[in-house]
Design a protein around this motif. Structure first.
Motif, PDB file in Angstrom:
ATOM      1  N   MET A  77     -11.178  10.604   3.137  1.00 36.55           N
ATOM      2  CA  MET A  77     -10.303   9.230   3.084  1.00 36.55           C
ATOM      3  C   MET A  77      -9.106   9.648   1.766  1.00 36.55           C
ATOM      4  N   ASN A  78      -8.128   8.640   2.078  1.00 34.41           N
ATOM      5  CA  ASN A  78      -6.849   9.360   0.976  1.00 34.41           C
ATOM      6  C   ASN A  78      -6.847   8.217   0.629  1.00 34.41           C
ATOM      7  N   HIS A  79      -6.268   7.783  -0.794  1.00 34.24           N
ATOM      8  CA  HIS A  79      -5.409   6.713  -1.922  1.00 34.24           C
ATOM      9  C   HIS A  79      -3.943   6.597  -1.627  1.00 34.24           C
ATOM     10  N   TYR A  80      -3.824   5.494  -0.733  1.00 30.75           N
ATOM     11  CA  TYR A  80      -2.056   4.956  -0.869  1.00 30.75           C
ATOM     12  C   TYR A  80      -1.905   3.555  -1.811  1.00 30.75           C
ATOM     13  N   GLU A  81      -0.633   3.172  -1.826  1.00 32.35           N
ATOM     14  CA  GLU A  81      -0.009   1.973  -2.362  1.00 32.35           C
ATOM     15  C   GLU A  81       0.838   2.249  -1.825  1.00 32.35           C
ATOM     16  N   THR A  82       1.462   0.163  -0.911  1.00 35.03           N
ATOM     17  CA  THR A  82       2.184   0.070  -0.099  1.00 35.03           C
ATOM     18  C   THR A  82       2.873  -0.466  -0.620  1.00 35.03           C
ATOM     19  N   VAL A  83       4.235  -1.194  -0.469  1.00 33.06           N
ATOM     20  CA  VAL A  83       4.339  -2.181  -1.305  1.00 33.06           C
ATOM     21  C   VAL A  83       5.564  -2.973  -0.360  1.00 33.06           C
ATOM     22  N   PHE A  84       5.774  -3.833  -0.088  1.00 29.09           N
ATOM     23  CA  PHE A  84       6.763  -4.762   1.146  1.00 29.09           C
ATOM     24  C   PHE A  84       7.376  -5.831   0.606  1.00 29.09           C
ATOM     25  N   ILE A  85       8.630  -5.686   0.802  1.00 30.78           N
ATOM     26  CA  ILE A  85       9.518  -7.198   0.245  1.00 30.78           C
ATOM     27  C   ILE A  85       9.627  -7.700   1.920  1.00 30.78           C
ATOM     28  N   LEU A  86       9.033  -9.178   1.427  1.00 32.16           N
ATOM     29  CA  LEU A  86       9.562 -10.038   2.432  1.00 32.16           C
ATOM     30  C   LEU A  86      10.633 -10.614   2.255  1.00 32.16           C
ATOM     31  N   THR A  87      10.808 -11.545   3.652  1.00 33.12           N
ATOM     32  CA  THR A  87      12.438 -12.294   3.179  1.00 33.12           C
ATOM     33  C   THR A  87      12.097 -13.927   2.904  1.00 33.12           C
ATOM     34  N   PRO A  88      13.243 -13.769   1.356  1.00 38.06           N
ATOM     35  CA  PRO A  88      13.094 -15.019   0.859  1.00 38.06           C
ATOM     36  C   PRO A  88      12.724 -16.159   1.436  1.00 38.06           C
ATOM     37  N   VAL A  89      13.176 -16.495   3.003  1.00 41.10           N
ATOM     38  CA  VAL A  89      13.348 -17.865   2.785  1.00 41.10           C
ATOM     39  C   VAL A  89      12.151 -18.295   3.496  1.00 41.10           C
ATOM     40  N   LEU A  90      11.008 -17.460   3.030  1.00 37.77           N
ATOM     41  CA  LEU A  90       9.743 -17.676   4.345  1.00 37.77           C
ATOM     42  C   LEU A  90       8.642 -19.052   2.687  1.00 37.77           C
ATOM     43  N   SER A  91       8.052 -19.753   3.450  1.00 42.83           N
ATOM     44  CA  SER A  91       7.460 -20.833   2.330  1.00 42.83           C
ATOM     45  C   SER A  91       6.328 -19.756   1.653  1.00 42.83           C
ATOM     46  N   ASP A  92       5.309 -20.269   0.937  1.00 41.65           N
ATOM     47  CA  ASP A  92       4.511 -19.656   0.041  1.00 41.65           C
ATOM     48  C   ASP A  92       3.405 -19.527   1.136  1.00 41.65           C
ATOM     49  N   ASP A  93       2.949 -20.792   1.929  1.00 41.69           N
ATOM     50  CA  ASP A  93       1.953 -20.428   2.933  1.00 41.69           C
ATOM     51  C   ASP A  93       2.461 -19.213   3.893  1.00 41.69           C
ATOM     52  N   ARG A 121       1.079   8.139  -0.301  1.00 39.84           N
ATOM     53  CA  ARG A 121      -0.281   8.937  -0.690  1.00 39.84           C
ATOM     54  C   ARG A 121      -0.256   8.655  -2.108  1.00 39.84           C
ATOM     55  N   LEU A 122      -1.652   8.622  -3.129  1.00 39.23           N
ATOM     56  CA  LEU A 122      -1.356   8.687  -4.562  1.00 39.23           C
ATOM     57  C   LEU A 122      -1.889   9.808  -4.321  1.00 39.23           C
ATOM     58  N   ASP A 123      -2.037  11.088  -5.359  1.00 37.41           N
ATOM     59  CA  ASP A 123      -2.719  12.302  -6.095  1.00 37.41           C
ATOM     60  C   ASP A 123      -3.602  11.779  -6.996  1.00 37.41           C
ATOM     61  N   LYS A 124      -4.249  12.450  -7.441  1.00 41.25           N
ATOM     62  CA  LYS A 124      -5.141  11.834  -8.191  1.00 41.25           C
ATOM     63  C   LYS A 124      -5.365  11.724  -9.676  1.00 41.25           C
ATOM     64  N   TYR A 125      -3.806  11.911 -10.748  1.00 44.47           N
ATOM     65  CA  TYR A 125      -2.983  10.839 -11.797  1.00 44.47           C
ATOM     66  C   TYR A 125      -2.939   9.236 -11.085  1.00 44.47           C
ATOM     67  N   ALA A 126      -1.940   9.660 -10.585  1.00 39.62           N
ATOM     68  CA  ALA A 126      -1.716   8.668  -9.730  1.00 39.62           C
ATOM     69  C   ALA A 126      -3.090   7.247  -9.049  1.00 39.62           C
ATOM     70  N   VAL A 127      -3.812   7.438  -8.882  1.00 34.81           N
ATOM     71  CA  VAL A 127      -4.841   7.410  -8.300  1.00 34.81           C
ATOM     72  C   VAL A 127      -6.201   6.502  -9.864  1.00 34.81           C
ATOM     73  N   GLU A 128      -5.670   7.604 -10.902  1.00 34.10           N
ATOM     74  CA  GLU A 128      -6.542   7.269 -11.976  1.00 34.10           C
ATOM     75  C   GLU A 128      -5.336   6.145 -12.702  1.00 34.10           C
ATOM     76  N   TYR A 129      -3.675   6.218 -13.459  1.00 34.31           N
ATOM     77  CA  TYR A 129      -2.928   5.808 -13.238  1.00 34.31           C
ATOM     78  C   TYR A 129      -3.562   4.404 -13.063  1.00 34.31           C
ATOM     79  N   ALA A 130      -3.047   4.191 -11.704  1.00 36.60           N
ATOM     80  CA  ALA A 130      -3.666   2.904 -10.833  1.00 36.60           C
ATOM     81  C   ALA A 130      -4.499   2.148 -11.239  1.00 36.60           C
ATOM     82  N   GLU A 131      -5.749   2.545 -11.492  1.00 33.09           N
ATOM     83  CA  GLU A 131      -7.318   1.561 -12.229  1.00 33.09           C
ATOM     84  C   GLU A 131      -6.510   1.889 -13.294  1.00 33.09           C
TER      85      GLU A 131
END
Length: 123
Positions: free
Chosen positions: A1-17, A92-102
């Motif tokens: 298994m690989n380590h991944y990170e995803t960032v996504f931006i949702l439209t601002p017209v949504l309510s919190d729910d 995909r995060l490399d081993k250094y990025a995984v350490e930093y994220a932790e």
């Protein structure tokens, strides 16, 4: 298994729910496909660097997870099909990025634990 990170931006017209429902949908999709979610952060409504689809703000969300490479294609297809998502980036995060994220997660957890203790000490 690989380590991944995803960032996504949702439209601002949504309510919190609606925003939380969209994040929950993507988390459920990952879990259904055998991914293990390591960290989730909702950064909230932020200003975009440049307008996207005539919008200047958006809800930022970060998911860190461990998964097989085949899951990424499924996730990104779901992003493209959902009209609430205006941008996304998965890598995909490399081993250094995984350490930093932790380390980063541990620091955030420590700060969150210290703030209630400081508030009770002041009272």
């Amino acid at each position: 298994m690989n380590h991944y990170e995803t960032v996504f931006i949702l439209t601002p017209v949504l309510s919190d729910d609606q925003m939380k429902e969209a994040v929950g949908k993507f988390k459920a999709l990952l879990v259904e496909n055998g991914a293990e979610i390591v960290n989730e952060e909702e950064w909230g409504l932020r200003k975009l660097a440049y307008p996207i689809q005539k919008k200047s703000t958006g809800f930022y969300c970060l998911l860190q997870f461990n998964a097989e490479p085949s899951v990424i294609k499924t996730l990104e297809t779901a992003y493209r099909r959902d009209e609430r998502v205006i941008r996304f980036l998965t890598f995909r995060l490399d081993k250094y990025a995984v350490e930093y994220a932790e380390k980063r997660c541990n620091l955030r957890a420590n700060k969150a634990n210290q703030k209630p203790a400081e508030a009770s000490a002041e009272a």
